[in-house]
Design a protein around this motif. Structure first.
Motif, PDB file in Angstrom:
ATOM      1  N   ILE A  65       0.867  -1.047   0.061  1.00 19.34           N
ATOM      2  CA  ILE A  65      -0.162   0.011  -0.052  1.00 19.34           C
ATOM      3  C   ILE A  65       1.147   1.253  -0.176  1.00 19.34           C
ATOM      4  CG2 ILE A  65      -1.734   1.508   1.463  1.00 19.34           C
ATOM      5  CD1 ILE A  65      -2.873  -1.285   2.259  1.00 19.34           C
ATOM      6  N   SER A  66       1.804   1.179   0.840  1.00 21.68           N
ATOM      7  CA  SER A  66       2.883   2.528   0.930  1.00 21.68           C
ATOM      8  C   SER A  66       3.368   2.639  -0.560  1.00 21.68           C
ATOM      9  CB  SER A  66       3.948   2.115   1.784  1.00 21.68           C
ATOM     10  OG  SER A  66       3.286   2.003   3.305  1.00 21.68           O
ATOM     11  N   ILE A  67       3.679   1.547  -1.172  1.00 22.98           N
ATOM     12  CA  ILE A  67       4.504   1.926  -2.617  1.00 22.98           C
ATOM     13  C   ILE A  67       3.537   2.386  -3.548  1.00 22.98           C
ATOM     14  CG2 ILE A  67       5.676   0.277  -4.548  1.00 22.98           C
ATOM     15  CD1 ILE A  67       6.640  -1.598  -2.299  1.00 22.98           C
ATOM     16  N   ILE A  68       2.203   1.591  -3.375  1.00 25.34           N
ATOM     17  CA  ILE A  68       1.125   2.200  -4.601  1.00 25.34           C
ATOM     18  C   ILE A  68       0.810   3.706  -3.931  1.00 25.34           C
ATOM     19  CG2 ILE A  68      -1.193   2.132  -5.027  1.00 25.34           C
ATOM     20  CD1 ILE A  68      -0.651  -1.083  -4.638  1.00 25.34           C
ATOM     21  N   ASP A  69       0.808   4.021  -2.778  1.00 28.75           N
ATOM     22  CA  ASP A  69       0.797   5.533  -2.476  1.00 28.75           C
ATOM     23  C   ASP A  69       1.901   6.487  -3.024  1.00 28.75           C
ATOM     24  OD1 ASP A  69      -1.592   5.024  -1.068  1.00 28.75           O
ATOM     25  OD2 ASP A  69      -0.659   5.193   1.039  1.00 28.75           O
ATOM     26  N   GLY A  70       3.241   5.709  -2.965  1.00 32.52           N
ATOM     27  CA  GLY A  70       4.182   6.353  -3.705  1.00 32.52           C
ATOM     28  C   GLY A  70       4.067   6.814  -5.126  1.00 32.52           C
ATOM     29  N   LEU A  71       3.460   5.521  -5.813  1.00 35.64           N
ATOM     30  CA  LEU A  71       2.984   5.669  -7.165  1.00 35.64           C
ATOM     31  C   LEU A  71       2.232   7.021  -7.517  1.00 35.64           C
ATOM     32  CD1 LEU A  71       2.889   2.102  -7.950  1.00 35.64           C
ATOM     33  CD2 LEU A  71       4.508   3.645  -9.254  1.00 35.64           C
ATOM     34  N   ARG A  72       1.133   7.048  -6.528  1.00 34.55           N
ATOM     35  CA  ARG A  72       0.147   7.969  -6.707  1.00 34.55           C
ATOM     36  C   ARG A  72       0.839   9.529  -6.517  1.00 34.55           C
ATOM     37  NH1 ARG A  72      -4.592   7.571  -2.522  1.00 34.55           N
ATOM     38  NH2 ARG A  72      -5.461   9.080  -4.111  1.00 34.55           N
ATOM     39  N   LEU A  73       1.778   9.410  -5.576  1.00 34.90           N
ATOM     40  CA  LEU A  73       2.253  10.759  -5.217  1.00 34.90           C
ATOM     41  C   LEU A  73       3.355  11.296  -6.455  1.00 34.90           C
ATOM     42  CD1 LEU A  73       3.249  10.439  -1.528  1.00 34.90           C
ATOM     43  CD2 LEU A  73       1.731  11.843  -2.490  1.00 34.90           C
ATOM     44  N   SER A  74       3.647  10.394  -7.290  1.00 33.37           N
ATOM     45  CA  SER A  74       4.581  10.480  -8.263  1.00 33.37           C
ATOM     46  C   SER A  74       3.593  10.839  -9.667  1.00 33.37           C
ATOM     47  CB  SER A  74       5.297   9.272  -8.598  1.00 33.37           C
ATOM     48  OG  SER A  74       4.715   8.404  -9.453  1.00 33.37           O
ATOM     49  N   LEU A  75       2.518  10.828  -9.603  1.00 34.81           N
ATOM     50  CA  LEU A  75       1.698  11.352 -10.733  1.00 34.81           C
ATOM     51  C   LEU A  75       1.757  12.936 -10.763  1.00 34.81           C
ATOM     52  CD1 LEU A  75      -1.486   8.952 -10.336  1.00 34.81           C
ATOM     53  CD2 LEU A  75       0.475   8.940 -12.021  1.00 34.81           C
ATOM     54  N   ASP A  76       1.899  13.330 -11.992  1.00 32.39           N
ATOM     55  CA  ASP A  76       1.912  14.833 -12.228  1.00 32.39           C
ATOM     56  C   ASP A  76       0.537  15.248 -12.711  1.00 32.39           C
ATOM     57  OD1 ASP A  76       2.041  17.489 -13.158  1.00 32.39           O
ATOM     58  OD2 ASP A  76       3.906  17.098 -13.923  1.00 32.39           O
ATOM     59  N   GLN A  77      -0.388  15.459 -11.759  1.00 29.18           N
ATOM     60  CA  GLN A  77      -1.765  15.809 -12.197  1.00 29.18           C
ATOM     61  C   GLN A  77      -1.923  16.944 -13.287  1.00 29.18           C
ATOM     62  OE1 GLN A  77      -4.492  13.895 -11.212  1.00 29.18           O
ATOM     63  NE2 GLN A  77      -3.212  12.632  -9.949  1.00 29.18           N
ATOM     64  N   GLU A  78      -0.994  18.007 -13.216  1.00 31.05           N
ATOM     65  CA  GLU A  78      -1.035  18.881 -14.075  1.00 31.05           C
ATOM     66  C   GLU A  78      -0.798  18.545 -15.571  1.00 31.05           C
ATOM     67  OE1 GLU A  78       1.135  22.985 -13.744  1.00 31.05           O
ATOM     68  OE2 GLU A  78       0.246  22.595 -11.708  1.00 31.05           O
ATOM     69  N   GLN A  79       0.452  17.868 -15.732  1.00 30.77           N
ATOM     70  CA  GLN A  79       0.809  17.487 -17.110  1.00 30.77           C
ATOM     71  C   GLN A  79       0.196  16.208 -17.622  1.00 30.77           C
ATOM     72  OE1 GLN A  79       5.092  17.465 -17.181  1.00 30.77           O
ATOM     73  NE2 GLN A  79       4.990  19.716 -17.225  1.00 30.77           N
TER      74      GLN A  79
END
Length: 145
Positions: A65-79
C-alpha cells in the motif's frame, strides 16, 4: 511527472529496501522499480496469508500500500491530464482492495491487485524508447532550473 514527485517516489522505494540503483535510475526506471516492489510485496503477503502468518501478511500488504501511495504521489496531475487522473483513481482502488484483502484474508483480492499492477507495468514498459529519452531530457532540464 515532476522531479519533486519523483524524488518522493525514490524515497518511498528506498524505504522498501531497494537502495541499489535508485540513485542512478531515471524517472522511467524508478516507476518500474516501484511497480516491481509492490508486486513483490503482494506476492510475499500471499505466501504469508496461505501460511496463516497474520503479522507478516499485514506488514507486506502495508508495504505494498505504501508503494502504491508512492506511485500516486509521483503522478503529475497537471501534465498527466486524464491519464494521471485515471491512474490516481486506479491506485486508490488498489489501496482500498489491499486493505480488504488483509481484513478478509482473501488471496483472490491480492491476485486482482497484482493483475491490475501487471497491466500498468506492461503499459509502462511499452512506452517507446524515444519518448522515455525525451522525458528524461525534460526532467534533467527541470532539475537544472
Amino acid at each position: 511527472m515532476s522531479y519533486s514527485n519523483l524524488s518522493g517516489a525514490a524515497k518511498m522505494y528506498q524505504q522498501v529496501g531497494a537502495q541499489s540503483g535508485v540513485a542512478q535510475a531515471d524517472a522511467h526506471r524508478l516507476i518500474q522499480m516501484l511497480l516491481d516492489g509492490a508486486l513483490d510485496k503482494i506476492s510475499v503477503a500471499k505466501g504469508y496469508m496461505e501460511r496463516s502468518d497474520i503479522a507478516n501478511k499485514g506488514a507486506n500488504i502495508s508495504w505494498a500500500i505504501s508503494i502504491i501511495d508512492g506511485l500516486r504521489l509521483s503522478l503529475d496531475q497537471e501534465q498527466g491530464g486524464e491519464i494521471a487522473n485515471n491512474l490516481n483513481d486506479l491506485y486508490d482502488y488498489m489501496g482500498r482492495r489491499l486493505v480488504e484483502a488483509n481484513v478478509e484474508n482473501n488471496p483472490l483480492i491480492l491476485d486482482e491487485v497484482s493483475s491490475l499492477l501487471n497491466e500498468v507495468k506492461g503499459a509502462w514498459e511499452a512506452i517507446p524508447e524515444d519518448v522515455k529519452l525525451r522525458h528524461n531530457a525534460l526532467q534533467v532540464e527541470e532539475q537544472n532550473r
